[in-house]
Design a protein around this motif. Sequence first.
Motif, PDB file in Angstrom:
ATOM      1  N   THR A   1       0.411  -1.065  -0.246  1.00 29.98           N
ATOM      2  CA  THR A   1       0.490   0.294  -0.168  1.00 29.98           C
ATOM      3  C   THR A   1       1.135   1.270   0.348  1.00 29.98           C
ATOM      4  O   THR A   1       0.354   2.132  -0.658  1.00 29.98           O
ATOM      5  N   VAL A   2       1.707   1.344   0.480  1.00 27.80           N
ATOM      6  CA  VAL A   2       2.888   2.090   0.788  1.00 27.80           C
ATOM      7  C   VAL A   2       3.251   2.607  -0.482  1.00 27.80           C
ATOM      8  O   VAL A   2       3.356   4.050  -1.465  1.00 27.80           O
ATOM      9  N   VAL A   3       3.866   1.655  -1.082  1.00 30.67           N
ATOM     10  CA  VAL A   3       4.731   1.781  -2.934  1.00 30.67           C
ATOM     11  C   VAL A   3       3.748   2.039  -3.173  1.00 30.67           C
ATOM     12  O   VAL A   3       3.657   3.621  -4.765  1.00 30.67           O
ATOM     13  N   TRP A   4       2.157   1.612  -3.810  1.00 27.44           N
ATOM     14  CA  TRP A   4       1.321   1.605  -5.085  1.00 27.44           C
ATOM     15  C   TRP A   4       0.666   3.309  -4.577  1.00 27.44           C
ATOM     16  O   TRP A   4       0.694   4.235  -5.615  1.00 27.44           O
TER      17      TRP A   4
ATOM     18  N   LEU B   1      10.514   3.023   2.958  1.00 24.05           N
ATOM     19  CA  LEU B   1       9.941   2.735   2.095  1.00 24.05           C
ATOM     20  C   LEU B   1       9.063   3.899   1.147  1.00 24.05           C
ATOM     21  O   LEU B   1       9.510   4.314  -0.215  1.00 24.05           O
ATOM     22  N   PHE B   2       8.826   4.812   1.794  1.00 21.22           N
ATOM     23  CA  PHE B   2       7.645   5.863   1.642  1.00 21.22           C
ATOM     24  C   PHE B   2       8.916   6.723   0.503  1.00 21.22           C
ATOM     25  O   PHE B   2       8.990   7.146  -0.317  1.00 21.22           O
ATOM     26  N   ASP B   3      10.321   7.066   1.970  1.00 21.17           N
ATOM     27  CA  ASP B   3      10.619   7.295   1.515  1.00 21.17           C
ATOM     28  C   ASP B   3      11.352   7.329  -0.557  1.00 21.17           C
ATOM     29  O   ASP B   3      12.366   7.901  -1.376  1.00 21.17           O
ATOM     30  N   MET B   4      12.216   6.130   0.193  1.00 18.38           N
ATOM     31  CA  MET B   4      12.671   5.599  -1.490  1.00 18.38           C
ATOM     32  C   MET B   4      12.044   5.652  -2.892  1.00 18.38           C
ATOM     33  O   MET B   4      12.070   5.632  -3.664  1.00 18.38           O
ATOM     34  N   THR B   5      10.239   5.436  -2.149  1.00 15.75           N
ATOM     35  CA  THR B   5       9.558   5.108  -3.785  1.00 15.75           C
ATOM     36  C   THR B   5       9.762   6.337  -4.400  1.00 15.75           C
ATOM     37  O   THR B   5       9.690   6.116  -5.394  1.00 15.75           O
TER      38      THR B   5
ATOM     39  N   ILE C   1       9.956  -2.132  -6.239  1.00 18.32           N
ATOM     40  CA  ILE C   1       9.008  -0.872  -5.944  1.00 18.32           C
ATOM     41  C   ILE C   1       9.424  -0.538  -7.245  1.00 18.32           C
ATOM     42  O   ILE C   1       8.446   0.063  -7.866  1.00 18.32           O
ATOM     43  N   ILE C   2      10.735  -0.643  -8.504  1.00 19.98           N
ATOM     44  CA  ILE C   2      10.656  -0.643  -9.480  1.00 19.98           C
ATOM     45  C   ILE C   2       9.511  -1.147 -10.398  1.00 19.98           C
ATOM     46  O   ILE C   2       8.682  -1.185 -11.152  1.00 19.98           O
ATOM     47  N   LEU C   3       9.209  -2.574 -10.026  1.00 16.74           N
ATOM     48  CA  LEU C   3       8.601  -3.412 -10.151  1.00 16.74           C
ATOM     49  C   LEU C   3       6.958  -2.883 -10.141  1.00 16.74           C
ATOM     50  O   LEU C   3       6.026  -2.857 -10.977  1.00 16.74           O
ATOM     51  N   GLY C   4       6.151  -1.992  -8.790  1.00 23.18           N
ATOM     52  CA  GLY C   4       5.433  -1.747  -8.072  1.00 23.18           C
ATOM     53  C   GLY C   4       4.973  -0.250  -9.435  1.00 23.18           C
ATOM     54  O   GLY C   4       3.941  -0.477  -9.748  1.00 23.18           O
TER      55      GLY C   4
END
Length: 184
Positions: free
Chosen positions: A65-68, A115-119, A150-153
């Motif tokens: 959910t964070v990534v999306w 995770l949010f920051d990297m995304t 992340i790149i996949l998402g």
Amino acid sequence: MTTLTIQSIESAPEASKPLLEGSLKAFGMVPNLHGVLASSPQTLDAYQKLHQLFMDTSFDEEELTVVWQGINVEHECHYCVPAHTGIAHSMKVDSALIEALRNQEPMPTPKLQALFDMTLSIVRNRGNVSQQELDSFYAAGYGEQQVLEIILGLSQKVISNYTNHIGNTPVDKPFEQFSWSKKA
């Protein structure tokens, strides 16, 4: 305003029909996004495969959910933010996290914040992240696998977010209650 055709199972190209039937079976409806993507069977197929591949990554429901949603909000996707709000609720993601993502507020844990920051860094910098950013991400408990995931998402979200911008895809009825617009 631009629009793209929302295909039905009946109107879709032959190669898209089984894919839309799969959507109907999986969701009890054909999401409008899938109907739009159906004009290109290859694009709909790619989107559905990327979705499943991303679901099968090392990320748990909160991390997915964070990534999306991080990407959806960053891309200002009027369709995907409400859709993924509904999806997050169905996955039993904490409401506080869902709202923090929708409102661009801090994440509830340092690991989710990393995770949010990297995304967002990957999105905003088109993959040109610094070693310091990677080191911070790794220090939070993630690794190279998660960078690639992340790149996949993001690959999945580029298809949906950009399609929704061009197609002005109407939000599906079940997700209208989660309508969203970017904060001023």
